[in-house]
Design a protein around this motif. Structure first.
Motif, PDB file in Angstrom:
ATOM      1  N   ARG A   6       0.841  -1.211   0.000  1.00 48.09           N
ATOM      2  CA  ARG A   6       0.000   0.000   0.000  1.00 48.09           C
ATOM      3  C   ARG A   6       0.866   1.248   0.000  1.00 48.09           C
ATOM      4  N   GLN A   7       1.883   1.238   0.843  1.00 46.81           N
ATOM      5  CA  GLN A   7       2.726   2.428   0.967  1.00 46.81           C
ATOM      6  C   GLN A   7       3.543   2.677  -0.302  1.00 46.81           C
ATOM      7  N   LYS A   8       3.951   1.623  -0.981  1.00 50.10           N
ATOM      8  CA  LYS A   8       4.629   1.799  -2.269  1.00 50.10           C
ATOM      9  C   LYS A   8       3.691   2.433  -3.284  1.00 50.10           C
ATOM     10  N   GLN A   9       2.416   1.999  -3.269  1.00 45.32           N
ATOM     11  CA  GLN A   9       1.445   2.559  -4.198  1.00 45.32           C
ATOM     12  C   GLN A   9       1.178   4.028  -3.882  1.00 45.32           C
ATOM     13  N   ILE A  10       1.103   4.362  -2.610  1.00 44.60           N
ATOM     14  CA  ILE A  10       0.912   5.759  -2.205  1.00 44.60           C
ATOM     15  C   ILE A  10       2.080   6.615  -2.690  1.00 44.60           C
ATOM     16  N   MET A  11       3.298   6.109  -2.527  1.00 45.34           N
ATOM     17  CA  MET A  11       4.467   6.870  -2.960  1.00 45.34           C
ATOM     18  C   MET A  11       4.498   7.027  -4.472  1.00 45.34           C
ATOM     19  N   GLN A  12       4.109   5.990  -5.196  1.00 48.77           N
ATOM     20  CA  GLN A  12       4.056   6.104  -6.647  1.00 48.77           C
ATOM     21  C   GLN A  12       3.069   7.183  -7.077  1.00 48.77           C
ATOM     22  N   ASP A  13       1.903   7.232  -6.422  1.00 46.57           N
ATOM     23  CA  ASP A  13       0.914   8.269  -6.718  1.00 46.57           C
ATOM     24  C   ASP A  13       1.472   9.657  -6.416  1.00 46.57           C
ATOM     25  N   TYR A  15       4.681  10.582  -6.419  1.00 46.51           N
ATOM     26  CA  TYR A  15       5.696  10.951  -7.407  1.00 46.51           C
ATOM     27  C   TYR A  15       5.057  11.418  -8.709  1.00 46.51           C
ATOM     28  N   GLU A  16       3.882  10.845  -9.015  1.00 43.02           N
ATOM     29  CA  GLU A  16       3.216  11.203 -10.267  1.00 43.02           C
ATOM     30  C   GLU A  16       2.386  12.473 -10.145  1.00 43.02           C
ATOM     31  N   PHE A  17       1.657  12.611  -9.025  1.00 50.32           N
ATOM     32  CA  PHE A  17       0.689  13.703  -8.898  1.00 50.32           C
ATOM     33  C   PHE A  17       1.073  14.761  -7.864  1.00 50.32           C
ATOM     34  N   GLN A  18       2.158  14.509  -7.096  1.00 49.08           N
ATOM     35  CA  GLN A  18       2.676  15.440  -6.080  1.00 49.08           C
ATOM     36  C   GLN A  18       1.844  15.510  -4.799  1.00 49.08           C
ATOM     37  N   SER A  19       0.593  15.102  -4.849  1.00 47.90           N
ATOM     38  CA  SER A  19      -0.250  15.103  -3.642  1.00 47.90           C
ATOM     39  C   SER A  19      -1.289  13.994  -3.758  1.00 47.90           C
ATOM     40  N   VAL A  20      -1.821  13.560  -2.609  1.00 51.54           N
ATOM     41  CA  VAL A  20      -2.881  12.552  -2.587  1.00 51.54           C
ATOM     42  C   VAL A  20      -3.930  12.948  -1.556  1.00 51.54           C
ATOM     43  N   LYS A  21      -5.171  12.509  -1.801  1.00 54.60           N
ATOM     44  CA  LYS A  21      -6.256  12.731  -0.863  1.00 54.60           C
ATOM     45  C   LYS A  21      -6.602  11.418  -0.174  1.00 54.60           C
ATOM     46  N   ILE A  22      -6.930  11.510   1.114  1.00 54.02           N
ATOM     47  CA  ILE A  22      -7.296  10.313   1.868  1.00 54.02           C
ATOM     48  C   ILE A  22      -8.509   9.638   1.239  1.00 54.02           C
ATOM     49  N   SER A  23      -9.482  10.413   0.831  1.00 54.31           N
ATOM     50  CA  SER A  23     -10.693   9.844   0.231  1.00 54.31           C
ATOM     51  C   SER A  23     -10.393   9.052  -1.035  1.00 54.31           C
ATOM     52  N   ASP A  24      -9.456   9.559  -1.852  1.00 54.42           N
ATOM     53  CA  ASP A  24      -9.069   8.840  -3.073  1.00 54.42           C
ATOM     54  C   ASP A  24      -8.327   7.555  -2.742  1.00 54.42           C
ATOM     55  N   LEU A  25      -7.477   7.611  -1.722  1.00 58.41           N
ATOM     56  CA  LEU A  25      -6.709   6.426  -1.350  1.00 58.41           C
ATOM     57  C   LEU A  25      -7.607   5.328  -0.787  1.00 58.41           C
ATOM     58  N   ILE A  26      -8.641   5.709  -0.045  1.00 60.53           N
ATOM     59  CA  ILE A  26      -9.588   4.729   0.491  1.00 60.53           C
ATOM     60  C   ILE A  26     -10.227   3.945  -0.646  1.00 60.53           C
ATOM     61  N   GLU A  27     -10.646   4.673  -1.675  1.00 60.29           N
ATOM     62  CA  GLU A  27     -11.294   4.029  -2.818  1.00 60.29           C
ATOM     63  C   GLU A  27     -10.292   3.219  -3.642  1.00 60.29           C
ATOM     64  N   ARG A  28      -9.113   3.769  -3.860  1.00 56.26           N
ATOM     65  CA  ARG A  28      -8.110   3.127  -4.710  1.00 56.26           C
ATOM     66  C   ARG A  28      -7.553   1.855  -4.072  1.00 56.26           C
ATOM     67  N   GLN A  30      -8.939   0.262  -1.412  1.00 55.90           N
ATOM     68  CA  GLN A  30     -10.013  -0.571  -0.837  1.00 55.90           C
ATOM     69  C   GLN A  30      -9.731  -0.930   0.624  1.00 55.90           C
ATOM     70  N   VAL A  31      -9.416   0.112   1.404  1.00 53.16           N
ATOM     71  CA  VAL A  31      -9.161  -0.060   2.831  1.00 53.16           C
ATOM     72  C   VAL A  31      -9.909   1.022   3.609  1.00 53.16           C
ATOM     73  N   THR A  32      -9.861   0.938   4.918  1.00 54.30           N
ATOM     74  CA  THR A  32     -10.563   1.899   5.758  1.00 54.30           C
ATOM     75  C   THR A  32      -9.775   3.197   5.881  1.00 54.30           C
ATOM     76  N   ARG A  33     -10.475   4.246   6.341  1.00 48.76           N
ATOM     77  CA  ARG A  33      -9.819   5.529   6.576  1.00 48.76           C
ATOM     78  C   ARG A  33      -8.706   5.397   7.608  1.00 48.76           C
ATOM     79  N   GLU A  34      -8.956   4.586   8.639  1.00 45.31           N
ATOM     80  CA  GLU A  34      -7.960   4.403   9.685  1.00 45.31           C
ATOM     81  C   GLU A  34      -6.686   3.754   9.131  1.00 45.31           C
ATOM     82  N   THR A  35      -6.837   2.801   8.227  1.00 41.19           N
ATOM     83  CA  THR A  35      -5.672   2.144   7.617  1.00 41.19           C
ATOM     84  C   THR A  35      -4.857   3.136   6.803  1.00 41.19           C
ATOM     85  N   VAL A  36      -5.537   3.976   6.027  1.00 39.49           N
ATOM     86  CA  VAL A  36      -4.842   4.988   5.232  1.00 39.49           C
ATOM     87  C   VAL A  36      -4.117   5.964   6.142  1.00 39.49           C
ATOM     88  N   ARG A  37      -4.769   6.399   7.195  1.00 41.04           N
ATOM     89  CA  ARG A  37      -4.132   7.342   8.130  1.00 41.04           C
ATOM     90  C   ARG A  37      -2.871   6.720   8.747  1.00 41.04           C
TER      91      ARG A  37
END
Length: 257
Positions: A6-13, A15-28, A30-37
């Motif tokens: 998951r963390q590798k995928q977050i870092m890849q996002d 590097y590509e987009f410079q920022s990420v939203k928690i709501s997008d990561l939850i959907e992408r 498929q985990v809970t908000r607490e897991t993303v946090r």
């Protein structure tokens, strides 16, 4: 999906987009908000990101600077390392040269002193150097171009490398730690290096002192997987002693004048 994946995928996002939203990561992911946090908290603790309201951005201090700017950083040390590295190349060798500015200086050394080489590389900068200034045979690995590093990565690159085998390979990494090994900021480049390490008869890692004691997201190799490390006189002595226990040969290069 494991936390590391998951963390590798977050870092890849990032590097590509410079920022990420928690709501997008939850959907992408498929985990809970607490897991993303929790993932974001761990990445921030490692120094990779900075949390902001509703998401995260890259920690700018942990991003590689542009290739052209980095060429002049620790240039004397890098040129000294390159000179030592060139001595391990024999006439007629097939040589893999990784991405990076030290690798570019190695290429220049080989162009001055070596003969009848075949150069294999995923670096556009090195390919240009070889084409413009030598009669070496050149095999340029294709793939998706990473502009910041002027290198090729991705599935096309790895498919090409599956059928390539070389006499000696010269590698670099963004960080070196006695426990965590050689690591890189970019997942794609780490994957290219890891695959070519398996396809080289002899492999040499070129790391200047500034990379010691740091850790990036993606492992390139464990310490014991590299038979020869070339570094410079400013490298941390206590870390070198730990590395020497697991490495067949450690070469200390004098800085180029």
């Amino acid at each position: 999906m494991l936390a590391e994946e998951r963390q590798k995928q977050i870092m890849q996002d990032l590097y590509e987009f410079q920022s990420v939203k928690i709501s997008d990561l939850i959907e992408r992911l498929q985990v809970t908000r607490e897991t993303v946090r929790k993932d974001l908290y761990e990445l921030e603790e490692k120094g990779f990101i900075r949390k902001v309201h509703g998401g995260a951005v890259l920690n700018k201090s942990n991003i590689q600077t542009a290739y052209t700017n980095r060429k002049s950083v620790n240039e004397k040390e890098k040129r000294g390392i390159a000179k030592e590295a060139a001595a391990f190349v024999g006439e007629g060798d097939t040589v893999y040269i990784d991405y990076g500015t030290t690798a570019l200086y190695l290429t220049q050394e080989l162009m001055l002193h070596a003969k009848n080489l075949t150069i294999v590389t995923n670096s556009l900068a090195i390919a240009n150097e070889v084409v413009d200034g030598s009669n070496f045979e050149l095999i340029l690995i294709g793939g998706n171009v990473r502009r910041n590093e002027r290198s090729t990565v991705g599935p096309i690159a790895t498919r090409t490398m599956h059928d390539l085998f070389v006499d000696i390979g010269f590698f670099s990494a963004g960080a070196l730690h006695p426990t965590h090994g050689y690591t890189s900021v970019h997942l794609g480049e780490a994957e290219v290096s890891k695959l070519m390490l398996q396809h080289t008869h002899k492999h040499v890692m070129m790391i200047d002192y500034s990379k010691f004691g740091t850790v990036h997201m993606n492992r390139v190799a464990k310490i014991e997987e590299i038979e020869r490390l070339i570094t410079d006189e400013k490298a941390n002595n206590s870390m070198l002693k730990e590395i020497e226990k697991k490495t067949k040969d450690v070469v200390i290069a004098k800085s180029s004048e």
